[in-house]
Write an enzyme that holds these catalytic residues in place. Structure first.
Site, PDB file in Angstrom:
ATOM      1  N   ARG A 124      31.909  -0.501  46.111  1.00 30.60           N
ATOM      2  CA  ARG A 124      31.088  -0.044  44.986  1.00 30.60           C
ATOM      3  C   ARG A 124      30.809   1.451  45.088  1.00 30.60           C
ATOM      4  O   ARG A 124      30.794   2.155  44.068  1.00 30.60           O
ATOM      5  CB  ARG A 124      29.779  -0.839  44.918  1.00 30.60           C
ATOM      6  CG  ARG A 124      28.971  -0.538  43.672  1.00 30.60           C
ATOM      7  CD  ARG A 124      27.814  -1.486  43.481  1.00 30.60           C
ATOM      8  NE  ARG A 124      26.806  -1.343  44.517  1.00 30.60           N
ATOM      9  CZ  ARG A 124      25.765  -2.156  44.678  1.00 30.60           C
ATOM     10  NH1 ARG A 124      25.597  -3.195  43.865  1.00 30.60           N
ATOM     11  NH2 ARG A 124      24.892  -1.960  45.641  1.00 30.60           N
ATOM     12  N   LYS A 178      25.858   3.724  40.783  1.00 30.61           N
ATOM     13  CA  LYS A 178      24.653   3.784  41.622  1.00 30.61           C
ATOM     14  C   LYS A 178      24.450   5.251  41.986  1.00 30.61           C
ATOM     15  O   LYS A 178      24.787   5.709  43.078  1.00 30.61           O
ATOM     16  CB  LYS A 178      24.823   2.887  42.851  1.00 30.61           C
ATOM     17  CG  LYS A 178      23.492   2.443  43.432  1.00 30.61           C
ATOM     18  CD  LYS A 178      23.649   1.208  44.286  1.00 30.61           C
ATOM     19  CE  LYS A 178      22.435   0.959  45.155  1.00 30.61           C
ATOM     20  NZ  LYS A 178      21.172   0.770  44.448  1.00 30.61           N
ATOM     21  N   GLU A 214      17.892  -5.480  33.492  1.00 32.50           N
ATOM     22  CA  GLU A 214      17.664  -5.750  34.923  1.00 32.50           C
ATOM     23  C   GLU A 214      16.291  -5.216  35.284  1.00 32.50           C
ATOM     24  O   GLU A 214      15.533  -4.805  34.409  1.00 32.50           O
ATOM     25  CB  GLU A 214      18.757  -5.091  35.783  1.00 32.50           C
ATOM     26  CG  GLU A 214      18.829  -3.574  35.645  1.00 32.50           C
ATOM     27  CD  GLU A 214      19.855  -2.913  36.577  1.00 32.50           C
ATOM     28  OE1 GLU A 214      20.254  -3.522  37.584  1.00 32.50           O
ATOM     29  OE2 GLU A 214      20.233  -1.763  36.277  1.00 32.50           O
TER      30      GLU A 214
END
Ligand code: PXG
Length: 288
Positions: free
Chosen positions: A50, A149, A182
């Site tokens: 990721r 991220k 989220e």
């Protein structure tokens, strides 16, 4: 504590980066939050993968290969004698000029901090969380995709402030269309009539590693798992609700915007997944 910066270890007081680093000046960089349990780094390959996807998305050329990053994380844990802990892996754009231009930053900095984890209090896991929906919507994927991220967490931080000001520890964030996206550092799930549901990634959520594992475990348990768009109504009327994240693991939500969820206590679907998750953390992962 020894902190890894670009291949060298520094004491905490000497672990410093430039004030010209664009990670500081613009939040230009990426990170991962990883856990170690019982002498192993949990889901390390998934976190490294990721991280490289985040790097690709922001056109940051990683100074290390995935294998080198993996080794650096494990070495940092070993150097700090970590068996159970929290690892923060950060890659900044590096030092540049005061302008935005990232191409003036020639050396991305790789930083690894391996420390103790601070969790929600034990009582909160037993009792369940009380959360609120906040007015700050999740970043639009067309502006700053929540799948990246990135070091720019102001969107999440502003939502977190709203939650704290409302007396809660987590915030539910909606997307621009009003669907559930989220939380500030966690993905969200509901259980309803023996089925498990979580918002689709396109609703504006991080591709959570805990989320992925929970979906896999639930399917193994014979639960149907789907990713429909969810509204606040769907959350209010669920049998169970829980959050997933590397830091929080799996934590039940028992109240949302003043509505009691299910029986107002952590439910059986959540409980089973928590037990299975804990079991896995003890026996799998990259050995330190
Ligand atoms: N959404 C967001 C926005 C996150 O930051 C998750 C979901 C869960 O993803 P994983 O892959 O961890 O299942 C995160 C997790 C912490 C902490 O200390 C956690 C995160 C970020 C910052 C701090 O708990 N990310």
């Amino acid at each position: 504590m020894k902190i890894y910066i670009d291949g060298k270890y520094y004491d905490q007081k000497n672990a410093k980066i430039s004030v010209f680093d664009h990670g500081l000046l613009y939040g230009d960089g990426i990170f991962e939050g990883i856990r170690a349990y019982n002498g192993r780094v949990f889901k390390l390959a998934e976190h490294v993968e990721r991280l490289f996807c985040s790097a690709k998305a922001i056109l940051l050329t990683m100074p290390l290969t995935p294998e080198q990053v993996t080794r650096a994380v494990v070495d940092t844990c070993r150097t700090n004698k970590i068996r159970d802990g929290y690892i923060r892996l950060v890659v900044t754009r590096g030092a540049g000029t005061l302008g935005l231009n990232p191409y003036k930053c020639t050396h991305p900095a790789v930083i690894i901090i391996a420390d103790k984890i601070q969790l929600y209090a034990k009582e909160v896991y037993e009792r369940g969380l009380d959360v609120v929906t906040v007015a700050t919507t999740r970043n639009l994927h067309s502006a700053l995709n929540p799948a990246i991220k990135s070091l720019n967490y102001l969107n999440n931080i502003m939502a977190k402030i709203e939650a704290i000001n409302a007396g809660c520890e987590e915030a539910i964030m909606l997307n621009g269309d009003g669907y559930v996206a989220e939380c500030t550092a966690d993905n969200i799930f509901i259980a309803k009539s023996g089925q498990l549901q979580t918002p689709p990634l396109a609703a504006g959520a991080l591709h959570g590693i805990t989320r992925g594992l929970v979906m896999e475990l639930a399917r193994q348990n014979g639960l149907a798992v789907s990713e429909p768009n969810l509204t606040r109504y769907d959350l209010f009327t669920a049998d169970e609700c829980f959050l997933t994240g590397t830091g929080a693991e799996i934590i039940a939500v028992v109240k949302i915007d003043g509505r009691v969820i299910g029986r107002g206590q952590p439910g059986p679907v959540t409980g089973k997944l928590v037990a299975q998750y804990h079991q896995l953390t003890q026996v799998s992962g990259e050995p330190i």
